[in-house]
Scaffold this motif. Structure first.
Motif, short mmCIF file in Angstrom:
data_model
loop_
_atom_site.label_atom_id
_atom_site.label_comp_id
_atom_site.label_asym_id
_atom_site.label_seq_id
_atom_site.Cartn_x
_atom_site.Cartn_y
_atom_site.Cartn_z
N THR A 312 0.81 -1.88 -0.15
CA THR A 312 -0.17 -0.38 0.39
C THR A 312 1.07 1.11 -0.12
O THR A 312 0.75 2.02 -0.73
N VAL A 313 1.82 1.57 0.67
CA VAL A 313 3.34 2.39 0.48
C VAL A 313 3.62 2.51 -0.39
O VAL A 313 3.53 3.61 -1.20
N ILE A 317 2.80 5.71 -2.79
CA ILE A 317 4.30 6.83 -3.48
C ILE A 317 4.16 6.94 -5.24
O ILE A 317 4.34 7.83 -5.59
N ILE A 318 4.27 5.16 -5.63
CA ILE A 318 3.39 5.37 -7.50
C ILE A 318 3.11 6.45 -7.32
O ILE A 318 2.90 7.00 -8.87
N VAL A 319 1.61 6.47 -6.73
CA VAL A 319 0.68 7.37 -7.47
C VAL A 319 0.78 9.07 -7.08
O VAL A 319 0.48 9.68 -7.99
N ILE A 320 2.13 9.39 -6.45
CA ILE A 320 2.64 10.70 -6.12
C ILE A 320 2.92 10.60 -7.59
O ILE A 320 2.79 12.00 -7.85
N ALA A 321 4.15 10.28 -8.01
CA ALA A 321 5.06 10.23 -9.08
C ALA A 321 3.54 10.81 -10.00
O ALA A 321 4.56 11.61 -10.98
N LEU A 322 2.91 9.48 -10.08
CA LEU A 322 1.90 9.28 -11.59
C LEU A 322 1.37 10.94 -11.35
O LEU A 322 0.62 11.78 -12.77
N LEU A 323 1.15 11.89 -10.38
CA LEU A 323 -0.25 12.95 -9.87
C LEU A 323 0.97 13.85 -10.67
O LEU A 323 0.59 15.39 -11.40
N MET A 348 5.92 -7.48 -8.85
CA MET A 348 6.35 -7.95 -7.59
C MET A 348 6.86 -7.32 -5.96
O MET A 348 6.81 -8.20 -5.42
N ALA A 349 5.94 -5.93 -5.86
CA ALA A 349 5.48 -5.79 -4.84
C ALA A 349 4.18 -6.62 -4.46
O ALA A 349 3.35 -6.15 -3.22
N GLY A 350 3.58 -7.25 -4.83
CA GLY A 350 2.59 -8.34 -4.61
C GLY A 350 1.33 -7.20 -4.84
O GLY A 350 0.25 -7.65 -4.05
N ILE A 351 0.97 -5.93 -5.91
CA ILE A 351 -0.08 -5.77 -5.80
C ILE A 351 -0.73 -5.71 -7.14
O ILE A 351 -0.57 -6.72 -7.78
N PRO A 413 -8.57 -1.48 -1.70
CA PRO A 413 -8.54 -2.72 -3.10
C PRO A 413 -10.11 -3.14 -3.32
O PRO A 413 -10.16 -3.26 -4.25
N GLN A 414 -11.17 -3.88 -2.66
CA GLN A 414 -11.66 -4.43 -2.78
C GLN A 414 -12.90 -3.52 -3.07
O GLN A 414 -13.76 -4.36 -4.75
#
Length: 429
Positions: A312-313, A317-323, A348-351, A413-414
């Motif tokens: 989740t963390v 982090i990825i979301v902030i970069a995408l924004l 790889m992060a299990g997402i 995520p649900q």
């Protein structure tokens, strides 16, 4: 890869069209790495050889044909009968229509332009604050990216080798929640500004039924697609072909409103849309090869796990970069450039790649509303003759609604995975 990124940013800053900036910077990678110059040609050609990518031009053609059948007018009438009695009823009509029309337009930019032209004059007549009106039209336009068959979902699924059918299903709940949150923000703002109701009374059951039946062919469109994909009736590309046939039958046989002139207009608009997207896809091949060659996904993953191993963390982090990226570049371009890089990172992060795809597309499309180069923002600001500062101030509750949605889909995520898990559950389980 650093050279590729620097050259790309310089070319974009100099005003070069994005597609050519991508192609030139990607080609420089092969020169710098001293690789065979036959590879860029092969990679570019390979980009067009994915059978699933046929779905993109077919769905775009289907949407353009459906737009010429009169479905837009019928959906607006249906939405008005449901929500027109509320304060700022036009804002509610805009949001509900955008959700119902996602399968028709598949484009946030097209949605914003269309609703701005249709509802804009009435909003001005009813004294909507120009920044608020621009915010309503712009934020509602983002709903279409979540409703099947959104172009962003198809691009992500094709490039990331993720089930397009599951992505279509996964976008429905976030799209519905986005609609409700935007309606809540519109209602709250309407009470503060004492905006009028579009109509004095709620639509009668007879009116709702009549307008609903008139719009039924648009409402059935995404349902038929999802059912067909779920039960293997057709592949994504075959679903695109079915969508075109469906649009033509509705236009020629059911409503009898599509003429030869309208069909030619639909073809012309499709050629413009597909030409832009396919050129981007072809020229982005060099970027994809460079990312794999330099093991960029693995490097990103090592950096992220150095910060935290919590999925989740990592997602946040990825979301902030995408924004941040979405503030400066078009969402379609970013989906093309980043999908092949970030899907392996997510795995790889299990997402769940379905969950990640919805979050990624939603986040990037928010960039269409953000300065300095948000295309939807610029379109709506110009339509309502206001400025970006006024737009941001008067749309603050709409922005809070969209921010709440992003937080919800990341940390719950649900909201994304529940419906795909339910529909795609193996028989007997």
């Amino acid at each position: 890869m650093t050279l590729v990124l620097v050259v790309f940013l310089v070319l974009v800053a100099l005003g070069m069209p994005i597609a050519f900036a991508i192609g030139i910077s990607g080609f420089l990678f092969f020169l710098a790495a001293d690789l065979s110059l036959t590879i860029p040609a092969q990679v570019s050609l390979t980009q067009t050889q994915n059978f699933a990518i046929l779905a993109i031009p077919l769905f775009i053609l289907a949407g353009n044909c459906l737009n010429e059948t009169g479905l837009t007018r019928r959906l607006l009438d249906f939405a008005s009968s449901l929500t027109g009695h509320m304060r700022a009823g036009l804002g509610h009509v805009n949001a509900v229509s955008a959700f119902m029309m996602g399968g028709v337009t598949s484009s946030a930019i097209g949605d914003a332009t269309m609703f701005g032209r249709i509802l804009g004059p009435a909003m001005r007549e009813r004294s909507y604050a120009p920044g608020f009106a621009a915010g309503v039209v712009g934020s509602s336009a983002l709903i279409t990216t979540m409703v099947p068959p959104g172009t962003g979902l198809i691009l992500y699924g094709t490039l990331g080798e993720v089930s397009i059918g599951k992505l279509f299903v996964a976008g429905i709940v976030p799209g519905a929640v986005m609609t409700l949150l935007i309606m809540g923000a519109v209602g709250f703002t309407a009470r503060r500004q004492n905006l009028p109701r579009e109509r004095p009374t709620r639509g009668t059951p007879t009116e709702v039924l009549r307008t609903g039946l008139s719009s039924i062919w648009a409402l059935l469109f995404p349902v038929i697609l999802i059912v067909g994909l779920r039960f293997g009736v057709f592949t994504p590309s075959e679903a695109g072909a079915f969508a075109v046939a469906y649009a033509l039958v509705v236009g020629l046989v059911v409503y009898r409103e599509i003429s030869w002139r309208k069909f030619r207009l639909a073809l012309s608009n499709t050629i413009d849309d597909v030409g832009m997207i396919m050129l981007l896809i072809v020229l982005s091949g060099g970027w994809g090869y460079a990312l794999s060659w330099d093991r960029v996904p693995q490097t990103i993953m090592e950096v992220l796990t150095g910060i935290s191993e919590n999925p989740t963390v990592i997602m946040a982090i990825i979301v902030i970069a995408l924004l941040v990226a979405g503030m400066f570049m078009d969402s379609t371009v970013l989906i093309l450039l980043l999908t092949t890089m970030l899907v392996p990172v997510a795995e790889m992060a299990g997402i769940d790649p379905i969950h990640f795809g919805i979050v990624m597309i939603l986040t990037l499309t928010l960039g269409l509303l953000t300065p300095p180069v948000g295309i939807v923002m610029l379109i709506t600001v110009q339509m309502f003759r206001t400025d970006v500062g006024t737009y941001l101030r008067q749309s603050v509750y709409l922005w809070l609604a969209l921010a709440l949605l992003v937080v919800l889909v990341i940390f719950v995520p649900q909201t994304v995975t529940w419906l795909p898990d339910l529909i795609y559950r193996p028989a007997g389980s």
